[in-house]
Design a protein around this motif. Structure first.
Motif, PDB file in Angstrom:
ATOM      1  N   VAL A  71      15.838 -20.916 -44.905  1.00  0.00           N
ATOM      2  CA  VAL A  71      15.544 -21.117 -43.485  1.00  0.00           C
ATOM      3  C   VAL A  71      14.293 -21.980 -43.355  1.00  0.00           C
ATOM      4  O   VAL A  71      14.239 -22.898 -42.550  1.00  0.00           O
ATOM      5  CB  VAL A  71      15.358 -19.764 -42.765  1.00  0.00           C
ATOM      6  N   GLY A  72      13.273 -21.681 -44.165  1.00  0.00           N
ATOM      7  CA  GLY A  72      12.030 -22.441 -44.126  1.00  0.00           C
ATOM      8  C   GLY A  72      10.881 -21.641 -44.698  1.00  0.00           C
ATOM      9  O   GLY A  72      11.068 -20.548 -45.223  1.00  0.00           O
ATOM     10  N   THR A  89       7.470 -24.895 -41.808  1.00  0.00           N
ATOM     11  CA  THR A  89       8.591 -25.808 -41.733  1.00  0.00           C
ATOM     12  C   THR A  89       8.862 -26.140 -40.269  1.00  0.00           C
ATOM     13  O   THR A  89       8.855 -25.260 -39.412  1.00  0.00           O
ATOM     14  CB  THR A  89       9.850 -25.165 -42.357  1.00  0.00           C
ATOM     15  N   ASP A  90       9.109 -27.415 -40.004  1.00  0.00           N
ATOM     16  CA  ASP A  90       9.333 -27.873 -38.640  1.00  0.00           C
ATOM     17  C   ASP A  90      10.830 -27.826 -38.323  1.00  0.00           C
ATOM     18  O   ASP A  90      11.537 -28.827 -38.424  1.00  0.00           O
ATOM     19  CB  ASP A  90       8.787 -29.289 -38.468  1.00  0.00           C
ATOM     20  N   ASN A  91      11.293 -26.614 -37.984  1.00  0.00           N
ATOM     21  CA  ASN A  91      12.661 -26.465 -37.502  1.00  0.00           C
ATOM     22  C   ASN A  91      12.676 -25.358 -36.452  1.00  0.00           C
ATOM     23  O   ASN A  91      11.699 -24.622 -36.300  1.00  0.00           O
ATOM     24  CB  ASN A  91      13.661 -26.217 -38.643  1.00  0.00           C
ATOM     25  N   GLU A  92      13.782 -25.245 -35.733  1.00  0.00           N
ATOM     26  CA  GLU A  92      13.852 -24.273 -34.631  1.00  0.00           C
ATOM     27  C   GLU A  92      13.709 -22.836 -35.088  1.00  0.00           C
ATOM     28  O   GLU A  92      13.050 -22.029 -34.434  1.00  0.00           O
ATOM     29  CB  GLU A  92      15.171 -24.447 -33.875  1.00  0.00           C
ATOM     30  N   ALA A  93      14.335 -22.491 -36.229  1.00  0.00           N
ATOM     31  CA  ALA A  93      14.317 -21.115 -36.700  1.00  0.00           C
ATOM     32  C   ALA A  93      12.898 -20.665 -37.056  1.00  0.00           C
ATOM     33  O   ALA A  93      12.473 -19.573 -36.664  1.00  0.00           O
ATOM     34  CB  ALA A  93      15.238 -20.957 -37.910  1.00  0.00           C
TER      35      ALA A  93
END
Length: 102
Positions: A71-72, A89-93
């Motif tokens: 996921v990150g 981490t640059d993500n939505e989750a």
């Protein structure tokens, strides 16, 4: 809580909330202490918190419990109190995971 005694109380609150939120979402957590992988793919809150802050930085990696999808990660720098979460981490989750734990 199994955090090390030397860990700042504010950091314990923030990191504890982050880990509890991740576990509630069904993520497995791996702990990297800046030198080695201290714990891999765990859902045991006490085991995870025991490995946090062994050195001056900790990376928490979050994976899906079903499958092997990463996921990150969240990078923690200890000694920064309310700014313990240094990067992620640059993500939505992961953005949703860290939101509101400060």
């Amino acid at each position: 809580m199994a955090f090390p005694q030397h860990m700042d109380r504010t950091e314990q609150r923030i990191v504890g909330a982050l880990i509890r939120k991740a576990l509630k979402l069904g993520y497995l957590v791996s702990v990297y202490d800046g030198q080695e992988g201290a714990l891999r793919k765990s859902s045991d809150y006490e085991a995870i918190t025991a490995e946090v802050a062994a050195t001056d930085e900790t990376t928490l990696r979050f994976r899906l419990s079903i499958g092997k999808g990463l996921v990150g990660s969240v990078w923690l720098i200890h000694g920064n109190a309310e700014d313990v979460i240094c990067d992620h981490t640059d993500n939505e989750a992961i953005a949703a995971l860290v939101e509101g734990v400060f």
